[in-house]
Design an enzyme around this catalytic site. Sequence first.
Site, PDB file in Angstrom:
ATOM      1  N   CYS A   2       0.878  -1.178   0.000  1.00 44.12           N
ATOM      2  CA  CYS A   2       0.000   0.000   0.000  1.00 44.12           C
ATOM      3  C   CYS A   2       0.913   1.225   0.000  1.00 44.12           C
ATOM      4  CB  CYS A   2      -0.981  -0.038   1.171  1.00 44.12           C
ATOM      5  SG  CYS A   2      -0.204  -0.166   2.797  1.00 44.12           S
ATOM      6  N   GLN A   3       0.702   2.151   0.910  1.00 45.69           N
ATOM      7  CA  GLN A   3       1.609   3.296   1.037  1.00 45.69           C
ATOM      8  C   GLN A   3       2.746   2.996   1.996  1.00 45.69           C
ATOM      9  OE1 GLN A   3       1.556   6.221  -0.628  1.00 45.69           O
ATOM     10  NE2 GLN A   3       3.234   7.182   0.507  1.00 45.69           N
ATOM     11  N   THR A   4       2.426   2.261   3.080  1.00 43.76           N
ATOM     12  CA  THR A   4       3.429   1.992   4.129  1.00 43.76           C
ATOM     13  C   THR A   4       3.414   0.541   4.591  1.00 43.76           C
ATOM     14  OG1 THR A   4       1.907   2.548   5.936  1.00 43.76           O
ATOM     15  CG2 THR A   4       3.190   4.371   4.996  1.00 43.76           C
ATOM     16  N   HIS A   5       2.777  -0.362   3.860  1.00 39.81           N
ATOM     17  CA  HIS A   5       2.560  -1.751   4.264  1.00 39.81           C
ATOM     18  C   HIS A   5       1.838  -1.826   5.616  1.00 39.81           C
ATOM     19  CE1 HIS A   5       2.600  -5.982   4.203  1.00 39.81           C
ATOM     20  NE2 HIS A   5       3.662  -6.198   4.934  1.00 39.81           N
ATOM     21  N   HIS A   6       0.816  -1.011   5.727  1.00 43.38           N
ATOM     22  CA  HIS A   6      -0.125  -1.083   6.854  1.00 43.38           C
ATOM     23  C   HIS A   6      -1.449  -1.650   6.359  1.00 43.38           C
ATOM     24  CE1 HIS A   6      -3.463   1.597   8.750  1.00 43.38           C
ATOM     25  NE2 HIS A   6      -3.535   0.383   9.236  1.00 43.38           N
ATOM     26  N   ARG A   7      -2.071  -0.978   5.397  1.00 42.24           N
ATOM     27  CA  ARG A   7      -3.309  -1.506   4.823  1.00 42.24           C
ATOM     28  C   ARG A   7      -3.072  -2.869   4.171  1.00 42.24           C
ATOM     29  NH1 ARG A   7      -4.781   3.772   1.336  1.00 42.24           N
ATOM     30  NH2 ARG A   7      -2.512   3.951   1.411  1.00 42.24           N
ATOM     31  N   SER A   8      -1.930  -3.030   3.543  1.00 45.48           N
ATOM     32  CA  SER A   8      -1.621  -4.315   2.916  1.00 45.48           C
ATOM     33  C   SER A   8      -1.265  -5.382   3.943  1.00 45.48           C
ATOM     34  CB  SER A   8      -0.498  -4.162   1.891  1.00 45.48           C
ATOM     35  OG  SER A   8       0.648  -3.552   2.445  1.00 45.48           O
TER      36      SER A   8
END
Length: 281
Positions: A229-235
């Site tokens: 994602c943007q920061t590998h949080h949502r992903s």
Amino acid sequence: MKDWPLVIEATQLADSLHEPNLLILDTSSADNYAKHHVPGAVHIAPAELQCGIKPAVGKLPSVEQLQALFSRVGLTPDKHVIAYDDEGGGWAGRLIWTLDVIGHRNYSYLNGGLQAWLNGGHPSEEVANLPPPSEVEIILDSAPIAEIEDFISLLDNGQLAIWDARSPEEYRGEKVLAQRGGHIPGAINLDWLELIDRDNHMRLKDLKAVQAKLDILGLSADKTIITHCQTHHRSGLSYLVMKILGYPHIKGYHGSWGEWGNRDDTPIEIGDRPQTSAQQP
């Protein structure tokens, strides 16, 4: 030792809170943890799971930071971790990916997290839990980690698929959160929010329906899937869902768009990716 499934419901956890080998880790906001958390849960601030260094703030913390974190929460090899958050699984998924990275694979996800727990009428507490520190040795396993150097030359490989879990606006380049907007060439967009049933206390959507959608999009289990994602949080949630669905070859790109979109040597596509007839719903 009890045989825990990968996904558990609040009622299952409520019946087993006193199991001696459980380590319940809460990755909710500090405010929510202070207000109410599962009895016995130990708090991990979401920021502790990321390095915080710009531009790719979502990258892994250092080995030393990870060692300090998991020692503080009392992790030992025999502990079965219950991971949950207050948002539908993003941070809990990031925690589970991090556990995979450090080689600890005894864990379960509390479906729906804090919302499902509270809406089920289960008890909560306000007092912070501070377990005795453990002596845990952190050795990184590179298998769940995707780095640019690993896949930038493989973007045309049909056995590789990239799951972009950001919003459609970010994917198309209309909402820009880095020096450049757009997406990794060939990446397939499925917003992480499409995995969460917000009408059912933030539990996961029906997994058969999720699998059918992934197959239509070309994110099938026979491929190696890299999610970001943007920061590998949502992903973190897309990674977790693939784990639950039994995908054998999945990786989290922890640099995510914060890295890709802030470099000048990475290819970028703008707009929607054309679908082939085989990909049409």
